[in-house]
Write an enzyme that holds these catalytic residues in place. Sequence first.
Site, PDB file in Angstrom:
ATOM      1  N   CYS A 182       0.806  -1.226   0.000  1.00 52.05           N
ATOM      2  CA  CYS A 182       0.000   0.000   0.000  1.00 52.05           C
ATOM      3  C   CYS A 182       0.836   1.271   0.000  1.00 52.05           C
ATOM      4  O   CYS A 182       0.289   2.363  -0.145  1.00 52.05           O
ATOM      5  CB  CYS A 182      -0.945  -0.015   1.194  1.00 52.05           C
ATOM      6  SG  CYS A 182      -1.996  -1.484   1.229  1.00 52.05           S
ATOM      7  N   HIS A 322      -2.490   7.610   6.824  1.00 48.98           N
ATOM      8  CA  HIS A 322      -2.780   6.314   6.212  1.00 48.98           C
ATOM      9  C   HIS A 322      -4.192   5.880   6.599  1.00 48.98           C
ATOM     10  O   HIS A 322      -4.944   5.393   5.761  1.00 48.98           O
ATOM     11  CB  HIS A 322      -1.738   5.287   6.643  1.00 48.98           C
ATOM     12  CG  HIS A 322      -1.857   3.978   5.932  1.00 48.98           C
ATOM     13  ND1 HIS A 322      -1.803   3.871   4.562  1.00 48.98           N
ATOM     14  CD2 HIS A 322      -2.040   2.713   6.398  1.00 48.98           C
ATOM     15  CE1 HIS A 322      -1.936   2.603   4.204  1.00 48.98           C
ATOM     16  NE2 HIS A 322      -2.090   1.883   5.295  1.00 48.98           N
ATOM     17  N   GLU A 333      -0.402   4.935  14.138  1.00 43.95           N
ATOM     18  CA  GLU A 333       0.007   6.115  13.366  1.00 43.95           C
ATOM     19  C   GLU A 333      -0.143   7.387  14.200  1.00 43.95           C
ATOM     20  O   GLU A 333       0.704   8.284  14.139  1.00 43.95           O
ATOM     21  CB  GLU A 333      -0.814   6.218  12.095  1.00 43.95           C
ATOM     22  CG  GLU A 333      -0.390   7.370  11.195  1.00 43.95           C
ATOM     23  CD  GLU A 333      -1.150   7.431   9.881  1.00 43.95           C
ATOM     24  OE1 GLU A 333      -0.765   8.233   9.014  1.00 43.95           O
ATOM     25  OE2 GLU A 333      -2.132   6.665   9.713  1.00 43.95           O
ATOM     26  N   LYS A 354      -9.501   8.037   3.069  1.00 40.95           N
ATOM     27  CA  LYS A 354      -9.975   6.668   2.841  1.00 40.95           C
ATOM     28  C   LYS A 354     -11.393   6.473   3.366  1.00 40.95           C
ATOM     29  O   LYS A 354     -12.070   5.516   2.983  1.00 40.95           O
ATOM     30  CB  LYS A 354      -9.037   5.655   3.500  1.00 40.95           C
ATOM     31  CG  LYS A 354      -7.686   5.498   2.814  1.00 40.95           C
ATOM     32  CD  LYS A 354      -6.872   4.389   3.465  1.00 40.95           C
ATOM     33  CE  LYS A 354      -5.514   4.207   2.814  1.00 40.95           C
ATOM     34  NZ  LYS A 354      -4.573   5.299   3.148  1.00 40.95           N
ATOM     35  N   HIS A 359      -9.840   2.009   0.615  1.00 42.47           N
ATOM     36  CA  HIS A 359      -8.394   1.817   0.555  1.00 42.47           C
ATOM     37  C   HIS A 359      -8.033   1.294  -0.832  1.00 42.47           C
ATOM     38  O   HIS A 359      -8.321   0.144  -1.166  1.00 42.47           O
ATOM     39  CB  HIS A 359      -7.960   0.843   1.639  1.00 42.47           C
ATOM     40  CG  HIS A 359      -6.478   0.756   1.810  1.00 42.47           C
ATOM     41  ND1 HIS A 359      -5.575   1.468   1.046  1.00 42.47           N
ATOM     42  CD2 HIS A 359      -5.708   0.026   2.691  1.00 42.47           C
ATOM     43  CE1 HIS A 359      -4.347   1.193   1.414  1.00 42.47           C
ATOM     44  NE2 HIS A 359      -4.399   0.327   2.412  1.00 42.47           N
ATOM     45  N   PHE A 420       1.631  -3.722   3.895  1.00 41.52           N
ATOM     46  CA  PHE A 420       1.963  -5.042   4.411  1.00 41.52           C
ATOM     47  C   PHE A 420       3.435  -5.337   4.111  1.00 41.52           C
ATOM     48  O   PHE A 420       3.941  -5.022   3.035  1.00 41.52           O
ATOM     49  CB  PHE A 420       1.092  -6.105   3.752  1.00 41.52           C
ATOM     50  CG  PHE A 420      -0.343  -6.114   4.217  1.00 41.52           C
ATOM     51  CD1 PHE A 420      -0.764  -5.367   5.300  1.00 41.52           C
ATOM     52  CD2 PHE A 420      -1.284  -6.902   3.565  1.00 41.52           C
ATOM     53  CE1 PHE A 420      -2.083  -5.383   5.720  1.00 41.52           C
ATOM     54  CE2 PHE A 420      -2.614  -6.934   3.975  1.00 41.52           C
ATOM     55  CZ  PHE A 420      -3.004  -6.171   5.049  1.00 41.52           C
TER      56      PHE A 420
END
Length: 434
Positions: A182, A322, A333, A354, A359, A420
């Site tokens: 991502c 994010h 975060e 998002k 996403h 990831f």
Amino acid sequence: MLSASVGGFITLKSQARMELKRVVVTGIGALTPIGNNLEEYWNGLINGVSGANLITQFNAAKFKTRFACELKDFQPTNFIDKKEARKIDRFTQIALVSSDEAINDANISKENVNPDRVGVIFASGIGGIMTFQTEVMEFAKGDGTPRFNPYFIPKMIMDIAAGQISMRHGFRGPNFAVVSACASSTNAIIDAFNYIRLGKADIIVTGGSEAVISEAGIGGFNAMKALSERNEDYLIASRPYDKDRDGFVMGEGSGTLILEDLDHAIARGAKIYCEIAGGGATADAHHITAPHPEGLGAKNVMLCALDDAQMKPEEIDYINTHGTSTPLGDGAELKAITHVFGEHAYKLNISSTKSMTGHCLGAAGVIEAIACIKAIVHGMIPPTINHFTDDPDLDARLNFTFNKPQARPVNAALSNTFGFGGHNAAVIVKKYVA
């Protein structure tokens, strides 16, 4: 020429920095679940539009998650010849559309650029998963005789979007793909930024695309328990920072930026949206999917980006986080943000777009960087929608820009993306000053 590393990045001494070229954004293209071009996308953001819908691209009746943020009213053959469209996967189709918009927006033509100095660095987290799924399932139905589409491999491979963009426009400069889950398209932007400021290209077409709303894509992320299963309330399922968030909503889309050497842009009379100030990349080195619980990699990547930009934390006005709407990710975060920015964290605006787009995986970084650029241009922070209940475990003093946009001058904005594998990338954009 080199000094000590900061958070894993080797930083340049001031003398070397003086030799680097300035890099600006001269064109933008966007194809998203809340708008099929740049202005539609921005209007969707400012009006707090949810891009979620029940899945139409396959029969999801037996899946745990039956909704996603799909593109709306998108027909690739409105932009690409029908015969050519059949030869490319959906992720490449949408990459071509957003790139066409950005290239046209930047007014790039054979007359005002040297094609040998124009490159394409384009990202995807997964690439042609729809093609892969179709071909393997068709093979499995047969008697074992290998009958595959001759375009199977060139439709599927991750780098093909970059290759197709270059062939469509005749650009012969640096050309490759970037993949870091991502974080992919943010890493692509940083690579493009570095190629130009080091003088290796005049212009780079950069960004990312993703199209994974398929049985394999939704089923695979369901198996990981990563997706929201709020099927009865899908319009409000993506709810970053809400106490009842239960996973992310899958999105698809593409975003493209035209990055250009400032002197080159001025010489050809290009309009300038903003300047790329700096970027950073780090690893959590912690877990294949979960973030470091204290946000260690996220903290380091923001410090890297600030150092690369030679900026102080107090100079950042907005962070597009994010913020995927997962229980672990959102909190980690925020810990990193409060660590890096200290008291200034409470003067920032923070939002997760998002909540509207879902996403978009490998395309998320560029789509969210575009939101940061438009925030600078318009002096308006897009909101985090779908907030209903405060999470007592999150710092309530932070300004999450919940549910409504907020007007404020934005001189500099930071966009975070994490993937990831522990990949972290951050890019800083700032108002262009001649």
